[in-house]
Design a protein around this motif. Sequence first.
Motif, PDB file in Angstrom:
ATOM      1  N   TYR A 131       0.783  -1.327  -0.033  1.00  0.00           N
ATOM      2  CA  TYR A 131      -0.041  -0.005  -0.103  1.00  0.00           C
ATOM      3  C   TYR A 131       1.008   1.093   0.185  1.00  0.00           C
ATOM      4  CZ  TYR A 131      -3.413   3.666   1.618  1.00  0.00           C
ATOM      5  OH  TYR A 131      -3.987   4.534   1.849  1.00  0.00           O
ATOM      6  N   ALA A 132       2.003   1.265   0.814  1.00  0.00           N
ATOM      7  CA  ALA A 132       2.715   2.405   0.726  1.00  0.00           C
ATOM      8  C   ALA A 132       3.382   2.612  -0.539  1.00  0.00           C
ATOM      9  CB  ALA A 132       3.853   2.122   1.990  1.00  0.00           C
ATOM     10  N   LEU A 133       3.853   1.392  -1.259  1.00  0.00           N
ATOM     11  CA  LEU A 133       4.499   1.736  -2.632  1.00  0.00           C
ATOM     12  C   LEU A 133       3.409   2.049  -3.518  1.00  0.00           C
ATOM     13  CD1 LEU A 133       6.530  -1.175  -2.806  1.00  0.00           C
ATOM     14  CD2 LEU A 133       7.471   1.079  -2.486  1.00  0.00           C
ATOM     15  N   ALA A 134       2.044   1.850  -3.464  1.00  0.00           N
ATOM     16  CA  ALA A 134       1.065   2.333  -4.220  1.00  0.00           C
ATOM     17  C   ALA A 134       0.578   3.666  -4.253  1.00  0.00           C
ATOM     18  CB  ALA A 134      -0.282   1.335  -4.135  1.00  0.00           C
ATOM     19  N   ARG A 135       0.735   4.168  -3.036  1.00  0.00           N
ATOM     20  CA  ARG A 135       0.333   5.541  -2.638  1.00  0.00           C
ATOM     21  C   ARG A 135       1.469   6.667  -2.320  1.00  0.00           C
ATOM     22  NH1 ARG A 135      -3.358   4.017  -4.981  1.00  0.00           N
ATOM     23  NH2 ARG A 135      -5.718   3.687  -4.287  1.00  0.00           N
ATOM     24  N   ILE A 136       2.578   6.098  -1.848  1.00  0.00           N
ATOM     25  CA  ILE A 136       3.457   7.359  -1.490  1.00  0.00           C
ATOM     26  C   ILE A 136       4.653   7.013  -2.282  1.00  0.00           C
ATOM     27  CG2 ILE A 136       5.184   7.817   0.381  1.00  0.00           C
ATOM     28  CD1 ILE A 136       3.046   6.691   2.380  1.00  0.00           C
ATOM     29  N   GLU A 137       5.209   8.182  -2.853  1.00  0.00           N
ATOM     30  CA  GLU A 137       6.421   8.151  -3.771  1.00  0.00           C
ATOM     31  C   GLU A 137       7.698   8.217  -3.175  1.00  0.00           C
ATOM     32  OE1 GLU A 137       8.153   7.976  -7.370  1.00  0.00           O
ATOM     33  OE2 GLU A 137       6.013   7.902  -7.101  1.00  0.00           O
ATOM     34  N   TYR A 138       8.545   7.402  -3.178  1.00  0.00           N
ATOM     35  CA  TYR A 138       9.875   7.186  -2.183  1.00  0.00           C
ATOM     36  C   TYR A 138      10.893   7.473  -3.460  1.00  0.00           C
ATOM     37  CZ  TYR A 138       7.303   4.774   1.374  1.00  0.00           C
ATOM     38  OH  TYR A 138       6.557   4.601   2.127  1.00  0.00           O
ATOM     39  N   LYS A 139      11.696   8.082  -3.034  1.00  0.00           N
ATOM     40  CA  LYS A 139      13.292   8.436  -3.764  1.00  0.00           C
ATOM     41  C   LYS A 139      14.354   8.490  -2.735  1.00  0.00           C
ATOM     42  CE  LYS A 139      10.906  11.362  -7.064  1.00  0.00           C
ATOM     43  NZ  LYS A 139      10.941  12.583  -7.774  1.00  0.00           N
ATOM     44  N   PRO A 140      14.587   7.203  -2.260  1.00  0.00           N
ATOM     45  CA  PRO A 140      15.819   6.914  -1.619  1.00  0.00           C
ATOM     46  C   PRO A 140      17.146   7.060  -2.522  1.00  0.00           C
ATOM     47  CG  PRO A 140      15.098   4.899  -2.320  1.00  0.00           C
ATOM     48  CD  PRO A 140      13.981   5.879  -2.683  1.00  0.00           C
ATOM     49  N   ARG A 141      18.131   7.795  -1.983  1.00  0.00           N
ATOM     50  CA  ARG A 141      19.259   7.931  -2.865  1.00  0.00           C
ATOM     51  C   ARG A 141      20.176   6.927  -2.948  1.00  0.00           C
ATOM     52  NH1 ARG A 141      21.096  14.201  -1.019  1.00  0.00           N
ATOM     53  NH2 ARG A 141      18.900  15.266  -1.403  1.00  0.00           N
ATOM     54  N   LEU A 142      20.686   6.698  -4.075  1.00  0.00           N
ATOM     55  CA  LEU A 142      21.467   5.389  -4.331  1.00  0.00           C
ATOM     56  C   LEU A 142      22.791   5.298  -3.610  1.00  0.00           C
ATOM     57  CD1 LEU A 142      21.473   2.821  -6.248  1.00  0.00           C
ATOM     58  CD2 LEU A 142      22.877   4.284  -7.913  1.00  0.00           C
ATOM     59  N   GLY A 143      23.202   6.334  -3.362  1.00  0.00           N
ATOM     60  CA  GLY A 143      24.371   6.428  -2.359  1.00  0.00           C
ATOM     61  C   GLY A 143      24.478   5.913  -0.820  1.00  0.00           C
ATOM     62  N   ASN A 144      23.156   6.372  -0.483  1.00  0.00           N
ATOM     63  CA  ASN A 144      22.777   5.724   0.732  1.00  0.00           C
ATOM     64  C   ASN A 144      22.619   4.264   0.911  1.00  0.00           C
ATOM     65  OD1 ASN A 144      23.126   8.481   2.205  1.00  0.00           O
ATOM     66  ND2 ASN A 144      20.622   9.007   1.871  1.00  0.00           N
ATOM     67  N   ILE A 145      21.801   3.871  -0.180  1.00  0.00           N
ATOM     68  CA  ILE A 145      21.717   2.317  -0.437  1.00  0.00           C
ATOM     69  C   ILE A 145      23.074   1.866  -0.221  1.00  0.00           C
ATOM     70  CG2 ILE A 145      20.810   0.726  -1.599  1.00  0.00           C
ATOM     71  CD1 ILE A 145      18.671   2.591  -2.725  1.00  0.00           C
ATOM     72  N   LEU A 146      23.846   2.168  -1.138  1.00  0.00           N
ATOM     73  CA  LEU A 146      25.200   1.466  -1.141  1.00  0.00           C
ATOM     74  C   LEU A 146      26.185   1.673   0.219  1.00  0.00           C
ATOM     75  CD1 LEU A 146      26.502   2.734  -4.566  1.00  0.00           C
ATOM     76  CD2 LEU A 146      25.481   0.621  -4.172  1.00  0.00           C
ATOM     77  N   PHE A 252      -4.074  -2.722  -4.699  1.00  0.00           N
ATOM     78  CA  PHE A 252      -4.041  -1.503  -4.102  1.00  0.00           C
ATOM     79  C   PHE A 252      -3.980  -0.405  -5.189  1.00  0.00           C
ATOM     80  CE2 PHE A 252      -2.145  -3.638  -0.123  1.00  0.00           C
ATOM     81  CZ  PHE A 252      -3.492  -3.976   0.318  1.00  0.00           C
ATOM     82  N   ALA A 253      -3.475  -0.506  -6.165  1.00  0.00           N
ATOM     83  CA  ALA A 253      -3.314   0.610  -7.142  1.00  0.00           C
ATOM     84  C   ALA A 253      -4.555   0.775  -7.777  1.00  0.00           C
ATOM     85  CB  ALA A 253      -2.181   0.192  -7.956  1.00  0.00           C
ATOM     86  N   SER A 254      -5.294  -0.440  -8.076  1.00  0.00           N
ATOM     87  CA  SER A 254      -6.577  -0.162  -8.682  1.00  0.00           C
ATOM     88  C   SER A 254      -7.707   0.273  -7.819  1.00  0.00           C
ATOM     89  CB  SER A 254      -7.138  -1.646  -9.340  1.00  0.00           C
ATOM     90  OG  SER A 254      -7.311  -2.571  -8.170  1.00  0.00           O
ATOM     91  N   ILE A 255      -7.516   0.463  -6.555  1.00  0.00           N
ATOM     92  CA  ILE A 255      -8.818   1.178  -5.899  1.00  0.00           C
ATOM     93  C   ILE A 255      -8.837   2.695  -6.047  1.00  0.00           C
ATOM     94  CG2 ILE A 255      -9.236   1.337  -3.529  1.00  0.00           C
ATOM     95  CD1 ILE A 255      -8.156  -0.899  -2.734  1.00  0.00           C
ATOM     96  N   PRO A 256      -9.644   3.254  -6.179  1.00  0.00           N
ATOM     97  CA  PRO A 256      -9.992   4.656  -6.578  1.00  0.00           C
ATOM     98  C   PRO A 256      -9.577   5.497  -5.444  1.00  0.00           C
ATOM     99  CG  PRO A 256     -11.836   3.718  -7.176  1.00  0.00           C
ATOM    100  CD  PRO A 256     -11.150   2.742  -6.452  1.00  0.00           C
ATOM    101  N   ILE A 257      -8.377   6.416  -5.538  1.00  0.00           N
ATOM    102  CA  ILE A 257      -7.808   7.274  -4.420  1.00  0.00           C
ATOM    103  C   ILE A 257      -8.835   8.152  -3.908  1.00  0.00           C
ATOM    104  CG2 ILE A 257      -6.759   8.911  -6.300  1.00  0.00           C
ATOM    105  CD1 ILE A 257      -4.246   9.015  -4.239  1.00  0.00           C
ATOM    106  N   ASP A 258      -9.931   8.557  -4.704  1.00  0.00           N
ATOM    107  CA  ASP A 258     -11.082   9.522  -4.018  1.00  0.00           C
ATOM    108  C   ASP A 258     -11.464   8.922  -2.942  1.00  0.00           C
ATOM    109  OD1 ASP A 258     -10.523  10.525  -6.440  1.00  0.00           O
ATOM    110  OD2 ASP A 258     -12.363  10.001  -7.418  1.00  0.00           O
ATOM    111  N   LEU A 259     -11.805   7.657  -2.636  1.00  0.00           N
ATOM    112  CA  LEU A 259     -12.291   7.404  -1.375  1.00  0.00           C
ATOM    113  C   LEU A 259     -11.441   7.334  -0.155  1.00  0.00           C
ATOM    114  CD1 LEU A 259     -13.521   3.702  -2.718  1.00  0.00           C
ATOM    115  CD2 LEU A 259     -14.780   5.685  -2.330  1.00  0.00           C
ATOM    116  N   GLU A 260     -10.189   7.357  -0.372  1.00  0.00           N
ATOM    117  CA  GLU A 260      -9.033   7.455   0.639  1.00  0.00           C
ATOM    118  C   GLU A 260      -9.040   9.268   0.985  1.00  0.00           C
ATOM    119  OE1 GLU A 260      -5.564   5.712  -0.106  1.00  0.00           O
ATOM    120  OE2 GLU A 260      -6.390   4.159  -1.645  1.00  0.00           O
ATOM    121  N   GLU A 261      -9.050   9.803  -0.142  1.00  0.00           N
ATOM    122  CA  GLU A 261      -9.131  11.403   0.322  1.00  0.00           C
ATOM    123  C   GLU A 261     -10.179  11.701   0.918  1.00  0.00           C
ATOM    124  OE1 GLU A 261      -8.575  12.992  -3.791  1.00  0.00           O
ATOM    125  OE2 GLU A 261      -6.350  12.385  -3.870  1.00  0.00           O
ATOM    126  N   SER A 262     -11.458  11.292   0.648  1.00  0.00           N
ATOM    127  CA  SER A 262     -12.542  11.674   1.214  1.00  0.00           C
ATOM    128  C   SER A 262     -12.380  11.180   2.740  1.00  0.00           C
ATOM    129  CB  SER A 262     -13.874  10.863   0.829  1.00  0.00           C
ATOM    130  OG  SER A 262     -14.048  11.173  -0.671  1.00  0.00           O
TER     131      SER A 262
END
Length: 367
Positions: A131-146, A252-262
């Motif tokens: 659910y977190a991957l479907a609704r929240i945009e993550y951008k971890p830096r590659l250097g921190n991963i290394l 989770f990606a197929s569920i309308p986000i309008d319901l969650e926003e409401s």
Amino acid sequence: MAEIPAPTPAPLPARARARGLRRWFEPARIGQMSRGGSIVVYGLLVLWSAFVLFPFYWLAITSLKLPVDVFDGPSFLPWVDFTPNLHAWADLLDFSAKSPLAETLTPYRNSVIIAFCSTALCVLIGAMAAYALARIEYKPRLGNILVFVVLMVVTAVAVGVYGVDLWIAAAVGGALFVLLARSVGRYFKRSVGNADILFWMISQRILPPVVAVVPIYMMFQKVGMLDTHLAIILTYTVVNLPIVVWLMHDFFASIPIDLEESAQLDGASRLMTFFEIVVPLARAGLAATTLLVLILSWNEYLVALFLSTTQAQTLPILVAGMNGGEKGILWWTMAVVIIIMIIPVIAMALLLQRFISKGILLGAVKG
């Protein structure tokens, strides 16, 4: 000019047979299968069902055979090829201290505890991660991963080679990662996205399990957790977690986000939205994923073979151990154990099928 002779019409019986054959494959109305099509489709379904169900039938009749009936050759029909006998069931269900039941109950209990606990933990964590991957945009830096990977390798070397205490090494490695990420992490520009994280998670299933089971064995041996329920539960959870994330992400990606926003406008938190709105709408996917993970955990052999000996031994290890011994292979006893082994999985499949049907109907209705 010569006249072209007219084609000779086909004999009336042949034309009638062709029309009759076409009628068999012409549906009476739109949306209805023709009689010929029904015969072909249901005939193939019957053949496939017989192919799938024949192993269960063979287990059932083998559990009812005497040893002489098993070794005399193939026999398929009770009271025709052989006379059914309940000696294998009586031997297994004997409640004396030295009966096969005493040797079966402990692995059976271990399988129930390990499979159901690991499935519940895996589905809970995996569904929230998906659910977190479907609704929240993550951008971890590659250097921190290394940096994190390097510190993990250094921690493993410190524990395995130099004998540093695991908890001390893990605490120092975590502290170093936090300091390095906050101090030099901002200089790393390149980052990865949700799709990269999702692919990395499912790629863990590509790795052969035998490659990872030896380091896992050494890790649990170091912390004194070999032959425990907790060690196998945690391992099963980690192994099956990518499957849950991969499958549930699309639901989770197929569920309308309008319901969650409401719901969030009405004051619901992210966690409340997930459990009260998203989970009921993804009931079909959760039920199907739970059943799949339960089957994988219930039938897992390699991990249980390495991480258990006597206290946490599971049913697959017990069944595999029946393939040899002083008395040879006791096919009739093995058939009884396998029948008892598959009962919980069949019961869960029947139970979850109802939730899958309800989830499909619920998902078809948009709020």
